[in-house]
Structures are given as structure tokens and as C-alpha cells.
Design an enzyme around this catalytic site. Structure first.
Site, PDB file in Angstrom:
ATOM      1  N   GLN A 259       0.838  -1.210   0.000  1.00 12.73           N
ATOM      2  CA  GLN A 259       0.000   0.000   0.000  1.00 12.73           C
ATOM      3  C   GLN A 259       0.862   1.245   0.000  1.00 12.73           C
ATOM      4  O   GLN A 259       0.585   2.221  -0.690  1.00 12.73           O
ATOM      5  CB  GLN A 259      -0.930   0.054   1.218  1.00 12.73           C
ATOM      6  CG  GLN A 259      -2.068  -0.928   1.158  1.00 12.73           C
ATOM      7  CD  GLN A 259      -2.867  -0.794  -0.118  1.00 12.73           C
ATOM      8  OE1 GLN A 259      -3.397   0.265  -0.414  1.00 12.73           O
ATOM      9  NE2 GLN A 259      -2.942  -1.871  -0.885  1.00 12.73           N
ATOM     10  N   HIS A 262       2.065   3.068  -3.170  1.00 12.53           N
ATOM     11  CA  HIS A 262       1.131   3.758  -4.070  1.00 12.53           C
ATOM     12  C   HIS A 262       1.322   5.274  -4.056  1.00 12.53           C
ATOM     13  O   HIS A 262       1.343   5.925  -5.102  1.00 12.53           O
ATOM     14  CB  HIS A 262      -0.322   3.461  -3.676  1.00 12.53           C
ATOM     15  CG  HIS A 262      -0.885   2.248  -4.347  1.00 12.53           C
ATOM     16  ND1 HIS A 262      -0.984   2.142  -5.698  1.00 12.53           N
ATOM     17  CD2 HIS A 262      -1.381   1.095  -3.839  1.00 12.53           C
ATOM     18  CE1 HIS A 262      -1.523   0.966  -6.017  1.00 12.53           C
ATOM     19  NE2 HIS A 262      -1.772   0.304  -4.903  1.00 12.53           N
ATOM     20  N   GLU A 327     -10.180   0.317   3.693  1.00 14.34           N
ATOM     21  CA  GLU A 327     -10.411  -0.164   2.328  1.00 14.34           C
ATOM     22  C   GLU A 327     -10.065  -1.657   2.210  1.00 14.34           C
ATOM     23  O   GLU A 327     -10.846  -2.436   1.674  1.00 14.34           O
ATOM     24  CB  GLU A 327      -9.520   0.658   1.382  1.00 14.34           C
ATOM     25  CG  GLU A 327      -9.680   0.332  -0.067  1.00 14.34           C
ATOM     26  CD  GLU A 327      -8.644   1.055  -0.931  1.00 14.34           C
ATOM     27  OE1 GLU A 327      -7.672   1.615  -0.368  1.00 14.34           O
ATOM     28  OE2 GLU A 327      -8.810   1.050  -2.165  1.00 14.34           O
ATOM     29  N   HIS A 328      -8.867  -2.033   2.689  1.00  9.14           N
ATOM     30  CA  HIS A 328      -8.421  -3.425   2.645  1.00  9.14           C
ATOM     31  C   HIS A 328      -8.122  -3.893   4.062  1.00  9.14           C
ATOM     32  O   HIS A 328      -7.438  -3.183   4.807  1.00  9.14           O
ATOM     33  CB  HIS A 328      -7.124  -3.576   1.852  1.00  9.14           C
ATOM     34  CG  HIS A 328      -7.152  -2.985   0.472  1.00  9.14           C
ATOM     35  ND1 HIS A 328      -6.539  -1.802   0.148  1.00  9.14           N
ATOM     36  CD2 HIS A 328      -7.721  -3.433  -0.677  1.00  9.14           C
ATOM     37  CE1 HIS A 328      -6.721  -1.539  -1.139  1.00  9.14           C
ATOM     38  NE2 HIS A 328      -7.442  -2.506  -1.668  1.00  9.14           N
ATOM     39  N   ASP A 361      -5.784  -6.952  -6.085  1.00 11.03           N
ATOM     40  CA  ASP A 361      -5.582  -5.827  -7.013  1.00 11.03           C
ATOM     41  C   ASP A 361      -5.635  -6.282  -8.469  1.00 11.03           C
ATOM     42  O   ASP A 361      -5.959  -5.494  -9.360  1.00 11.03           O
ATOM     43  CB  ASP A 361      -4.217  -5.173  -6.767  1.00 11.03           C
ATOM     44  CG  ASP A 361      -4.200  -4.347  -5.494  1.00 11.03           C
ATOM     45  OD1 ASP A 361      -5.282  -3.900  -5.080  1.00 11.03           O
ATOM     46  OD2 ASP A 361      -3.111  -4.159  -4.922  1.00 11.03           O
TER      47      ASP A 361
END
Lengths: 429, 429
Positions: A259, A262, A327-328, A361
Site C-alpha cells: 500500500q 502507491h 479499504e483493505h 488488485d
């Protein structure tokens, strides 16, 4: 990186600050975007060409400047190395299979009062997909946005993407070919969103606009919400890993970094019941991140937004996870079922030690466009339903109207709406 | 009232103007609303009390000023005349039954590659419902917003409603009792939406805000979209009646007036293949409207926004209806099935001669909160899904990861995201 322990006296204050913290960039672009949107609305292609020259250094003159031809997309697909093309094929097949099962069923039944009732789902006529330019032009994002639209039955699928200096990403073109995109326009920013919403001389308007973008794109979607349908406005990506001490610390460190790489505003959080394990993960994050080509971003994200929380038992992690509504969420334990049962708010959940978030993803099948910034409290990932709408229907015969009509008359009169009452009572005579 | 014929040379121009016409009020309240929202966010109950004193002439001091107690709602319900109470009961039962069938099914399966995939639907924790004050305080709207939330499983259901001078509508309170509303706060306007979104000292924040309101309320919802979930921003109501010449012109006139009486910006449109029938309906609209208690509104709406379109055959009505994408569509013909089959864009459809739209407002069962202003192109009526969210989940064992992991690694590397690739490849060793 911030380290917290649930037994710290200041834990509740620090955790509340974490939950309420906004990582969105605070650039105020509202007025700029309003100007751009209004200009594209009034001046169409002329405005698009002006903004594209100014922002993307790209001149829109001939058709070839405006559009990328389907043949170019096919050629890009066919030019891929076989292993990469196979990977893209596998991703597309699995995404399509998962989303096909989301197609909603119509309803049509007659109830005990003789009233026929139902609901019919239909796709929107046209969907527009925003694909960012440059580094953030991900073929996986194109598949995740285009395939649900295609499965929904949308007839016209339009991509807009800024092509700085006329350059476009061959992987994105290959994905567009695979997903069956009908048009690709070389425009970006708020002006592209306005063109999709209102239409211009060259570009027919669409009904729904989805896809990630920068602050201008997000604000344009917000301002045009209602003129077109939009997906959720997305903020920076985030992962919450809940892990016991029996995990390989290298695996968990890699998940946190996936993550972090990103964007500097991305957030990676580990909750564990093992303080020594947390130390090991911290160490591996430092070692691994130093070797990444994306280290500048990953290290900045981990330094500024990374969090490790030590709890006494993993059961304590679940109420914290529900407040974070990430989110995850990875549940990296041998048997994740009881933790999963208590989880109320999460975009997508990755169960067990062998499910790194990155498989979601690309190739698992469920959508990777997910609610960020605590929005999993009320929002869902992108789905086929975002490209469809439901029409309800009602049919009464005189008997059914006699059964339920008088109640409608009573309520209409009580609400002071006599024409409503008349429209029913006339038919009851 | 505007009268068009499909054979007029200027028809296409006039019809396009009709489709593109905006009936929303153009009051620009954006800056006012931004100020109110920010003040409620920072100063909480103090700001609420100030705005409520200023806008609603209501002092918020004691608990009794802030809230309407559940006992008051029960008393209002028990105080209703029996026929009205029965009508409200019937409406609530039918709305609940229709919406219960909307509850989505969870998914949980393992595919051919050994990958466990699924999706789990859960209700939001809390929902806020806006109920306008004064004339527009409709008990039917309260039921249509509250019952789907209750059916979804929402634990905390909060109503906000302005009580000008402390006055509240007993029918609305009765409906709140029937729908099982947990809290009623005597606040309204943009300040009430901000309180629901951010929470204040007295009012805990909610996750989703629905319900109709004026321009301030609509703008506050738009500005807070993303902080909370919202339903579609609603514009003026509209009806499209497609009718042959065999209808009773009085019935069709009443149907047109049932929309017109809502608001001067409401729109009623008749499409018929019988010019003489159109004349009769026009005549009956004039006669009936003169006798309505709501005549000022109904006549203004019909005069300014009413439309009659004469076509050669009713088949020609369907492409026009799809361009109008109206909130309500009546198909007043003997056999509506073939017209209905061609209809792509409509909020709700009323089939046959014995289904006046008003039965859908109150007792049929489907939701009366529907997309307006051509938004049926992409939006649906309010449903149980608006109060729920979906969490996807993925579980791999080593075999499943070996099957699909390498493709994820290839795509991550192609996208320039090495930590994504590492998180998978480490687990493949």
C-alpha cells in the site's frame, strides 16, 4: 511511523485522532473546476482543445489527435510478451466471472391483494471511464472499471485519458482492447469529466462516469454528480493488517509496503497481539523498502502515515478495525473465521496467511475499486450495479384498486393533496 | 401549457428544449451552506441552537426543545381516527413487504482454481432521515425512507425535522412511531444535515442521510457526500402519461393534476395518439383544477410546465419517453406490455388504465423516492440497498496462490509496483 499500545493511557485519544485524521490533499480546486466545467459546457470542443494544449501539451487538431483508434489498441495487445498477455487474459477472465454473478434478478409477482408488482434492471446506455495519465495509468484499473460495465450490458464504453505530449501507455491500450472499449479520447482532467457529462460536438455524453483521478477529476465528478451518475469519490489507499505472531514478518512487511508504495498519502496499519513480532515487521519494512524502486514513495508513506498497534488479544482488534473501516483488511491468522464474523466495516477482506492484498488488485476477481477514508461504513466496491438502474412497476385491475385504493385516498386527503385523492377515487366509482 | 405535435416541422427542436430544460430553482446557496456546515462542524450544538433560533424561531434549551419523545409519537399514532390509522398501517405493511424482498443474498463459493470468493452485505450502523417542515411534511415520505432502513437492519434511525415555533405534524409523528424511529431532533435545514454528518455533543453522527428537502438541504447533502452516504439529490416531481383515446379524460386529467399540485415547478406531460382526446383532457384539467384546494399550485405548474404531445401512433411515444426518462410513467392503454417492453428509462411505471400514480405514492409498496430530472437514465428509486454496503472477501491456500499468484506478479511488475509483486512472490517460494 506511529506506534501505539492498547494499554497506553493515551491510547483512546491517539486512536480517535487516527480515525478522524484526513489524508486527503487539501488543495481547494472547487472554483477552478467550476470554471472549467462551465466553459466545456458552453464551448465544447473548443474549450477541450484549449485546456488540453495548456495542461497536457497536446494539440487536438485531427481525428488522430483526438482519438486512439481501436486498431492501435489491438496492436498494443498483440505486441505484449506472451506471459504478460496471459496474465492480463487471466485477470480479465476472473474479473468477468466474478462480476457476472452480480447481475441482479428482475422481480414480477402478484400479491394477495391482486396487485402486480415488480422491478426491472437495465444497463445505462453509455459509461465513461477516466484513466489517469503517466505513472498512475494502470491496466488493472481499466479492467476493473470497464469489465463490470460490459457485464452490465452497457452498449457504449468510453475511455478518456490525458496523453501528455501525445504519449499513451501501451499496457492500458492492450487492456482497453481486451475489455472491448468503444472509444478512447485523448483528454483528461476536469475538462474530460465535463465533456463526458454534457457532451460536445465530437463526444456524445454518457450516463455514468467512473475511475480514479487527481483532485481536479474528483472535484469535477463531485460537481457533476446528478448530471451523471458517478462512483464514490476516492481518497488515498489504505490497508489494515491484523496478524498474530506466527506469521512470517517478511510477508507482513511486504503487504504493508504494497500500500505504501502507491502514494505518500497511503496508509498501512498493523494490529498485532505480539510486540516482538511488531518489532520484527518494523525491521523488515526498513530492510525491504530500501531495496524498492518505489522506495521514495513507500518510505514517505510509512514514515508519515504508517501505524503499528499492539493489543493484548486479537479480539480487541475487531472493534478498532470497525472504527477504522479500512479499504483493505487482511486477517493473517490460521483460522480467520471468528475475527471475520465480527468485522462490520471493510471494503474487502483477505482471509488467512496466504492471501496477500495484491492478489485482489489484479487477479482474484472482486473489484479493486473500493471505499477509502472510512467510507466502508456506508459504501461498497464498484460493481455491475453501478452501471445499471432499476425501474419499479405496478399494475392494478379494478379489484386490486378496490382493495388498496381507499387507503390511498385517506392518506392523500390527510396530506392535503386532493388531486392525488381524485385520481384514485374517480376510478373507484 | 405547451402543445406539440410530432408532425410539426419544429417538433424536434421543441422536444429537445423540453428534454434539456432545467426546472430546478437556480438559487445559489453554495456559499451559505458551506458556512453553515463548517460552523456546525466546529461549534456543534451551539451553532445548531443559533441557526434554529434564526431560521425556525425555535429555542433549543431543554431536552424537550431538542427532541420529540417516543411517547409523543405513540400518542399521536393512537390519537388518529381509525380509518386513517388503518390506512397508515396498510401502507406500512405493504411497503415493508415489498422492500423485504429486496434484501440481497450473500455469496461464498470456491472456484475452479481453489480460490474462495464472496461478498457479504451488512446494514450501516445509523441512518438519518430528513423530514421537511410545514406543508411538505408528508407521513408517506417518512414511511418510504424509514421502512427500507429498518428492513435493511439499521440499528439507529434518526429523524431531523424543523419545528417552526415548536410545532410538529401529528401525522408525521404517528408515522415515526409506526416505522420505529429511535430519535427525532427538532432541527432542519443545512445545519441539520451537517449535524447528522459530523455529529455534535447531543447528536451522534450517522452513516447515511436520506429524505427530501429544500435547496439548502439538497446542497448540504451534495457538499457532505462522501462524509456520509446520501440518496440521489431530488429535483421537482414529474409525470409522463402515455394514453390512447379510449381512456376517461377525467381520469387522465386527475393524474396530470396529481403531479401539478405538488409544486409550481412540477411537470405533467401527456403523450397521446388522439388529438381530440387531448382536447378533452385539457378541458377537464381546467375544470378539475378550478375546484382543487391546491389550485394555485396546480394551475401554475400546468400553465408553466404542462405539456401535451400528439403522436401518430403510440409506438412513437416510447423513444420520446426514453429521452424524457421521467420519474413516473403511466401506460394507460388496454394492453401495456409491448410499450413497457420498449421503455428503457423511467423511475417507476404504472401499467394499464386502473393504476393511477397516486397508489404508488402511498400504498402499492414500491418506493416513491424516485429519480427526477432525467436521472432515471442512471439512477434508481430508494431501496434497502441504500442502507447497506457490501464487503467482498478472498481466501487463498498455497495451491490457489500457486495457480493465480504468478499472473499477479507479472502485472504488478508491469505496472511498476515491486512491493505488490514481492508480497505475492515471497509466498510462492
Amino acid at each position: 511511523m506511529q506506534r501505539l499500545s492498547i494499554t497506553d493511557p493515551g491510547f483512546e485519544t491517539a486512536f480517535t485522532r487516527l480515525v478522524d485524521g484526513r489524508r486527503e490533499s487539501d488543495i481547494t480546486v472547487s472554483q477552478d473546476v467550476a470554471t472549467i466545467v462551465e466553459r466545456v459546457r458552453r464551448r465544447g470542443d473548443t474549450a477541450l482543445a484549449e485546456y488540453t494544449r495548456r495542461f497536457d501539451k497536446h494539440d487536438l487538431v485531427d481525428d488522430a489527435d483526438w482519438c486512439i483508434a481501436p486498431e492501435a489498441c489491438r496492436a498494443a495487445y498483440e505486441g505484449l510478451d506472451a506471459p504478460l498477455r496471459d496474465a492480463l487474459d487471466l485477470a480479465a477472465q476472473r474479473i468477468e466471472a466474478y462480476h457476472r454473478d452480480q447481475l441482479p434478478a428482475d422481480r414480477d409477482f402478484t400479491d394477495g391483494a391482486g396487485v402486480r408488482l415488480g422491478a426491472r434492471w437495465q444497463p445505462v446506455d453509455a459509461a465513461g471511464l477516466y484513466v489517469p495519465g503517466g505513472r498512475a495509468a494502470y491496466p488493472s484499473s481499466l479492467l476493473m472499471n470497464a469489465i463490470p460495465a460490459r457485464v452490465a450490458g452497457v452498449e457504449r464504453l468510453v475511455v478518456v485519458t490525458p496523453t501528455r505530449g501525445g504519449e499513451s501507455n501501451p499496457l492500458v491500450l492492450a487492456a482497453a482492447h481486451l475489455a472491448g472499449v468503444d472509444e478512447i479520447w485523448c483528454i483528461g482532467g476536469a475538462q474530460a469529466i465535463a465533456a463526458l457529462a454534457y457532451g460536445t460536438e465530437r463526444i456524445a455524453r454518457v450516463d455514468v462516469v467512473t475511475g480514479p483521478g487527481n483532485a481536479w477529476v474528483a472535484e469535477a465528478k463531485r460537481q457533476l454528480y446528478g448530471v451523471v451518475g458517478i462512483d464514490m469519490v476516492a481518497g488515498p489507499s489504505e490497508i489494515l493488517v491484523i496478524a498474530d505472531g506466527d506469521n512470517d514478518p517478511d510477508w507482513i512487511a511486504a503487504d504493508l509496503l504494497s500500500q505504501a508504495e502507491h502514494d505518500p498519502t497511503s496508509q498501512s496499519i498493523l494490529i498485532t497481539d505480539d510486540a516482538a513480532f511488531a518489532n520484527q515487521v518494523e525491521d523488515r519494512v526498513d530492510t525491504q523498502s530500501a531495496q524498492l524502486a518505489t522506495r521514495t514513495t513507500a518510505q514517505a508513506s510509512w514514515r508519515d502515515n504508517g501505524v503499528m498497534i499492539v493489543v493484548e488479544t486479537l479480539d480487541q482488534a475487531i472493534p478498532l478495525a470497525n472504527r477504522l473501516a479500512a479499504e483493505h483488511v487482511e486477517l493473517a491468522v490460521a483460522d480467520p473465521s471468528s475475527l471475520f464474523a465480527g468485522l462490520r466495516h471493510a471494503g474487502s477482506v483477505f482471509l488467512g496467511r496466504h492471501t496477500p492484498e495484491a492478489v485482489g488488485d489484479y487477479v482474484a476477481g472482486p473489484n479493486h475499486v473500493l471505499p477509502t477514508g472510512r467510507r466502508a461504513r456506508f459504501a461498497s466496491g464498484l460493481s455491475v450495479l453501478d452501471f445499471m438502474k432499476r425501474t419499479s412497476f405496478i399494475e392494478l385491475d379494478p379489484g386490486a384498486l378496490a382493495a388498496i385504493g381507499p387507503a390511498a385516498v385517506a392518506l392523500a386527503e390527510a396530506e392535503g393533496l386532493p388531486a392525488h385523492a381524485n385520481s384514485v377515487s374517480m376510478r373507484l366509482k
